[in-house]
Enzyme design. Structure first.
Site, mmCIF file in Angstrom:
data_model
loop_
_atom_site.group_PDB
_atom_site.id
_atom_site.type_symbol
_atom_site.label_atom_id
_atom_site.label_comp_id
_atom_site.label_asym_id
_atom_site.label_seq_id
_atom_site.Cartn_x
_atom_site.Cartn_y
_atom_site.Cartn_z
ATOM 1 N N GLU A 132 36.839 39.236 41.013
ATOM 2 C CA GLU A 132 38.116 39.936 41.189
ATOM 3 C C GLU A 132 38.920 39.353 42.335
ATOM 4 O OE1 GLU A 132 35.165 43.364 40.207
ATOM 5 O OE2 GLU A 132 35.074 41.339 41.043
ATOM 6 N N HIS A 140 33.692 37.172 44.959
ATOM 7 C CA HIS A 140 33.590 37.925 43.712
ATOM 8 C C HIS A 140 34.710 37.508 42.768
ATOM 9 C CE1 HIS A 140 31.030 41.601 45.107
ATOM 10 N NE2 HIS A 140 30.608 40.484 45.650
ATOM 11 N N CYS A 165 35.967 44.959 46.014
ATOM 12 C CA CYS A 165 36.952 44.556 45.014
ATOM 13 C C CYS A 165 37.946 45.679 44.722
ATOM 14 C CB CYS A 165 36.254 44.079 43.752
ATOM 15 S SG CYS A 165 35.327 42.546 44.073
ATOM 16 N N CYS A 188 33.226 46.691 42.607
ATOM 17 C CA CYS A 188 32.500 47.218 43.757
ATOM 18 C C CYS A 188 33.511 47.731 44.782
ATOM 19 C CB CYS A 188 31.632 46.110 44.354
ATOM 20 S SG CYS A 188 32.582 44.844 45.242
#
Length: 148
Positions: free
Chosen positions: A55, A53, A86, A83
């Site tokens: 992040e 992801h 993260c 999410c």
């Protein structure tokens, strides 16, 4: 305003992800002086890695740049509400400020589904949502409309 400038940088990374066929999410991390010390975009398809992801990529880059896993004094700017995974990375790296664009009604962990930052973890960052929300939501909407 600085928040919008950094969100524009994150949006540019989201556009890179879009062009690469990834869900268009981008992220930048700034230090206390406002210098960008980490950046990332979604790369799950490219890397075949569920944890790729934006992040987490930005957090890894910022930790490498600073030589420390603690990102005290930093701000993370991300185009989509983090999410749970993260949010966990943000908590564990001690980032004190989270700025996001669009809300994520499916996995958003800054209030849309749950606010993990209000739970009894040892770190509670300040959260600011809705920065460039329309642009952040538009690129996501466009991406998913093309795939339907």
């Amino acid at each position: 305003m600085d928040r919008e400038k950094y969100m524009d940088m994150a949006l540019a990374l989201a556009k890179e992800a879009y062009d690469a066929g990834e869900i268009p999410v981008g992220c930048v991390i700034t230090d206390i002086n406002g210098d960008v010390i980490g950046a990332g975009r979604n790369r799950r398809e490219e890397s075949h890695d569920a944890s790729a992801h934006a992040e987490l990529e930005a957090i890894r880059a910022a930790c490498e740049k600073t030589g420390d896993w603690r990102l005290s004094g930093c701000t993370i700017y991300v185009t989509l509400e983090p999410c749970p995974m993260c949010a966990g990375g943000i908590i564990n790296s001690r980032i004190p400020t989270v700025v996001f664009g669009a809300r994520d009604e499916n996995t958003g962990s800054c209030g849309s589904v749950i606010n993990l930052f209000e739970e009894r973890y040892g770190h509670k960052p300040a959260v600011y949502g809705g920065v460039r929300a329309d642009e952040c939501a538009a690129i996501l909407r466009s991406f998913f409309e093309e795939r339907r």
